[in-house]
Design a protein around this motif. Sequence first.
Motif, PDB file in Angstrom:
ATOM      1  N   THR A  84       0.646  -1.316  -0.106  1.00 19.09           N
ATOM      2  CA  THR A  84       0.066   0.072   0.059  1.00 19.09           C
ATOM      3  C   THR A  84       0.863   1.353   0.066  1.00 19.09           C
ATOM      4  O   THR A  84       0.390   2.347  -0.283  1.00 19.09           O
ATOM      5  N   ALA A  85       2.172   0.985   0.297  1.00 19.15           N
ATOM      6  CA  ALA A  85       2.943   2.285   0.281  1.00 19.15           C
ATOM      7  C   ALA A  85       3.449   2.578  -1.094  1.00 19.15           C
ATOM      8  O   ALA A  85       3.937   3.836  -1.476  1.00 19.15           O
ATOM      9  N   THR A  86       3.516   1.703  -1.848  1.00 16.14           N
ATOM     10  CA  THR A  86       4.134   2.091  -3.247  1.00 16.14           C
ATOM     11  C   THR A  86       2.828   1.834  -4.461  1.00 16.14           C
ATOM     12  O   THR A  86       3.356   1.898  -5.633  1.00 16.14           O
ATOM     13  N   ALA A  87       1.682   1.349  -4.337  1.00 17.46           N
ATOM     14  CA  ALA A  87       0.760   1.471  -5.167  1.00 17.46           C
ATOM     15  C   ALA A  87      -0.492   1.605  -4.842  1.00 17.46           C
ATOM     16  O   ALA A  87      -0.825   1.750  -3.511  1.00 17.46           O
ATOM     17  N   TYR A  88      -1.257   1.563  -5.652  1.00 16.35           N
ATOM     18  CA  TYR A  88      -3.188   1.794  -5.499  1.00 16.35           C
ATOM     19  C   TYR A  88      -3.204   3.130  -4.957  1.00 16.35           C
ATOM     20  O   TYR A  88      -3.797   3.099  -3.828  1.00 16.35           O
ATOM     21  N   ALA A  89      -2.596   4.024  -5.244  1.00 21.10           N
ATOM     22  CA  ALA A  89      -2.946   5.497  -4.732  1.00 21.10           C
ATOM     23  C   ALA A  89      -4.440   5.661  -5.089  1.00 21.10           C
ATOM     24  O   ALA A  89      -4.896   5.281  -6.000  1.00 21.10           O
ATOM     25  N   ARG A  90      -4.773   6.875  -4.242  1.00 15.42           N
ATOM     26  CA  ARG A  90      -5.980   7.554  -4.733  1.00 15.42           C
ATOM     27  C   ARG A  90      -5.620   9.069  -4.835  1.00 15.42           C
ATOM     28  O   ARG A  90      -6.107   9.914  -3.839  1.00 15.42           O
ATOM     29  N   PRO A  91      -5.009   9.453  -5.856  1.00 16.46           N
ATOM     30  CA  PRO A  91      -4.702  10.901  -5.891  1.00 16.46           C
ATOM     31  C   PRO A  91      -5.988  11.659  -6.192  1.00 16.46           C
ATOM     32  O   PRO A  91      -7.131  11.315  -6.642  1.00 16.46           O
ATOM     33  N   THR A  92      -6.104  13.022  -5.831  1.00 19.24           N
ATOM     34  CA  THR A  92      -7.090  13.856  -6.089  1.00 19.24           C
ATOM     35  C   THR A  92      -6.883  14.449  -7.557  1.00 19.24           C
ATOM     36  O   THR A  92      -6.017  14.819  -7.982  1.00 19.24           O
ATOM     37  N   LEU A  93      -7.718  13.905  -8.496  1.00 22.94           N
ATOM     38  CA  LEU A  93      -8.097  13.993  -9.940  1.00 22.94           C
ATOM     39  C   LEU A  93      -9.274  15.139 -10.241  1.00 22.94           C
ATOM     40  O   LEU A  93     -10.265  14.829  -9.686  1.00 22.94           O
ATOM     41  N   THR A  94      -9.266  15.944 -11.314  1.00 19.63           N
ATOM     42  CA  THR A  94     -10.180  16.693 -11.834  1.00 19.63           C
ATOM     43  C   THR A  94     -11.224  15.383 -12.276  1.00 19.63           C
ATOM     44  O   THR A  94     -11.039  14.252 -12.687  1.00 19.63           O
ATOM     45  N   GLY A  95     -12.511  15.870 -12.731  1.00 16.18           N
ATOM     46  CA  GLY A  95     -13.618  14.883 -13.225  1.00 16.18           C
ATOM     47  C   GLY A  95     -13.096  14.683 -14.408  1.00 16.18           C
ATOM     48  O   GLY A  95     -13.323  13.262 -14.842  1.00 16.18           O
ATOM     49  N   ARG A  96     -12.723  15.315 -15.220  1.00 16.39           N
ATOM     50  CA  ARG A  96     -12.105  14.794 -16.864  1.00 16.39           C
ATOM     51  C   ARG A  96     -11.175  14.083 -16.550  1.00 16.39           C
ATOM     52  O   ARG A  96     -11.138  13.117 -17.351  1.00 16.39           O
ATOM     53  N   THR A  97     -10.271  14.182 -15.797  1.00 22.02           N
ATOM     54  CA  THR A  97      -8.987  13.219 -15.586  1.00 22.02           C
ATOM     55  C   THR A  97      -9.236  11.883 -15.058  1.00 22.02           C
ATOM     56  O   THR A  97      -8.925  10.852 -15.898  1.00 22.02           O
ATOM     57  N   ARG A  98     -10.174  11.911 -14.189  1.00 17.89           N
ATOM     58  CA  ARG A  98     -10.794  10.647 -13.483  1.00 17.89           C
ATOM     59  C   ARG A  98     -11.549   9.927 -14.834  1.00 17.89           C
ATOM     60  O   ARG A  98     -11.186   8.556 -14.672  1.00 17.89           O
ATOM     61  N   LEU A  99     -12.214  10.555 -15.235  1.00 21.63           N
ATOM     62  CA  LEU A  99     -13.166  10.043 -16.251  1.00 21.63           C
ATOM     63  C   LEU A  99     -12.288   9.162 -17.472  1.00 21.63           C
ATOM     64  O   LEU A  99     -12.449   8.091 -17.775  1.00 21.63           O
ATOM     65  N   LEU A 100     -11.372  10.026 -17.986  1.00 25.84           N
ATOM     66  CA  LEU A 100     -10.601   9.472 -19.059  1.00 25.84           C
ATOM     67  C   LEU A 100      -9.674   8.346 -18.412  1.00 25.84           C
ATOM     68  O   LEU A 100      -9.561   7.192 -19.341  1.00 25.84           O
ATOM     69  N   THR A 101      -9.286   8.474 -17.366  1.00 29.01           N
ATOM     70  CA  THR A 101      -8.478   7.377 -16.893  1.00 29.01           C
ATOM     71  C   THR A 101      -9.228   5.897 -16.691  1.00 29.01           C
ATOM     72  O   THR A 101      -8.713   4.973 -17.269  1.00 29.01           O
ATOM     73  N   LEU A 102     -10.421   6.162 -16.198  1.00 26.29           N
ATOM     74  CA  LEU A 102     -11.274   4.875 -16.073  1.00 26.29           C
ATOM     75  C   LEU A 102     -11.784   4.287 -17.344  1.00 26.29           C
ATOM     76  O   LEU A 102     -11.856   3.023 -17.455  1.00 26.29           O
ATOM     77  N   VAL A 103     -11.893   5.303 -18.379  1.00 23.02           N
ATOM     78  CA  VAL A 103     -12.326   4.922 -19.676  1.00 23.02           C
ATOM     79  C   VAL A 103     -11.186   4.100 -20.310  1.00 23.02           C
ATOM     80  O   VAL A 103     -11.570   2.865 -20.849  1.00 23.02           O
ATOM     81  N   LEU A 104     -10.180   4.600 -20.018  1.00 24.43           N
ATOM     82  CA  LEU A 104      -8.871   3.581 -20.530  1.00 24.43           C
ATOM     83  C   LEU A 104      -8.825   2.486 -19.905  1.00 24.43           C
ATOM     84  O   LEU A 104      -8.392   1.385 -20.495  1.00 24.43           O
ATOM     85  N   VAL A 105      -8.931   2.446 -18.671  1.00 18.20           N
ATOM     86  CA  VAL A 105      -8.950   1.200 -17.917  1.00 18.20           C
ATOM     87  C   VAL A 105     -10.162   0.101 -18.394  1.00 18.20           C
ATOM     88  O   VAL A 105      -9.625  -0.983 -18.569  1.00 18.20           O
ATOM     89  N   GLY A 106     -11.357   0.738 -18.457  1.00 19.26           N
ATOM     90  CA  GLY A 106     -12.110  -0.378 -18.985  1.00 19.26           C
ATOM     91  C   GLY A 106     -11.851  -0.684 -20.469  1.00 19.26           C
ATOM     92  O   GLY A 106     -12.152  -1.781 -20.824  1.00 19.26           O
ATOM     93  N   ALA A 107     -11.151   0.099 -21.147  1.00 16.73           N
ATOM     94  CA  ALA A 107     -10.965  -0.450 -22.698  1.00 16.73           C
ATOM     95  C   ALA A 107      -9.803  -1.378 -22.570  1.00 16.73           C
ATOM     96  O   ALA A 107      -9.579  -2.559 -23.431  1.00 16.73           O
TER      97      ALA A 107
END
Length: 458
Positions: A5-28
Amino acid sequence: MILPTATAYARPTLTGRTRLLTLVLVGAVVVSSFLGRYDAEVLGFRVRVEQVVPLVLAAWMTLHPALRPAFLRALRHPVPLVFAAFVAWNVVTTLIFSPSLTWSASILIWLVIDLLLLVSLMAIAEGAELAGRLGRLSVAPWALVGFAAYAVANLTRGRVALGADFDYLYEVYVARVTALEANIYASILIFWTLLTITRRGIGRWEVAAITVSVPLGLVASQTRTAVFSLVLGLGVFAVYTLFSHRSARRERLRRIVPAGVLVGSLIVTYGIVAALGGTAPADRTLPPTAAPTASSAIAPGATPTPAPTREPDPTNPEQQNKIGDVDFQGGTIAFRVEVAQLAAQEMTGVNLWLGNGTNTFGLRHEQPGTPGISGHIIMLPVQVLYDGGIVGLGLLIALFVAVFVYVPRERKPVAAGLLASYLLSATLTSMFWFAITWILIAVLLRPLTEDERDLTRA
């Protein structure tokens, strides 16, 4: 020891657009892992859809200033570090021993893509959680679509064979849907099934859907390896859970009930299949013009073997369900034994310790039974030993040990079952390089969600 947990699986503060694009790419990335059938030739290499999409995700994460720190921290997690050492060793042994760097590069590049995919999914906790949800949702539809393809192809005698291939060894159409082949279709199904049926809090309707659809999907694939792998994984999960002393005995028994229901469904389904199946013919050896099943004939990254010249004949009186035929004298089992014997010829001296270079077996041997076609080792331990020697095999073992060590304690029984199932599947099919492997590892290693913690406390 470095904590995951110290080196992976972060929960950074992201803008709505960045979060959406990231999750869309993960889904892809998850969706593309089901599309192994589709590729194109680029600079002489067969490039798959499931290889391109992870590169887009990795580029997005390394170039975006809000995501880059999380990506770099995930790269320092022990599991990616061990995998990176495995990739680096493959580069070293290839440079020393490979007769063709271009030939070896097809797999080396694929391994690098796999590393980037793993790190990308481990960088953001929400991405790994989404990948897990999408995989669980795929189980029943993937199984039922495969069964529909299998039924239609065989009932129409191949006039409609969408998502199905003809198995010339057993004279039957088998389901592969959008996967590369039937073995890969079935492997994707059983891995997501294991993660789904073993999770805490699974509902009755979901258990019912899985226990009905998954056996049908495995019948459609006609893949014996998948059946053995699923039963092995469920068995290991049940034993690990029962011998755990971290919960009450009644809770442990309740935890394995869904897995037990699925095993019962498999037994009933294959009892019916065995009762309806014909008698196995005496000779399951391949004629010179025929190719083995796709898992045997297609090397990762290589051009598929041309189909046999004769026409499919599903009305052949020797036709039977492939699952019921366990024959050590002919067919695919004897084929694997012959490949291993050929590989052993170069596993001597310094090559036994250091390997022969990545993906070089086909440069030295033809595929048994298919003259003129480059050989391919389809058994992961044998292939890694041949390519990277004892050093490479040791790094592979260390990778799987690291995965198990760094899985959250509450998920250890699931990890034990999934890894056991995976190792059996990868020993008999070419599973290691495909995106599904690294998605599964990222999903396994992710920290517990609040819902999982609540169920554990309850």
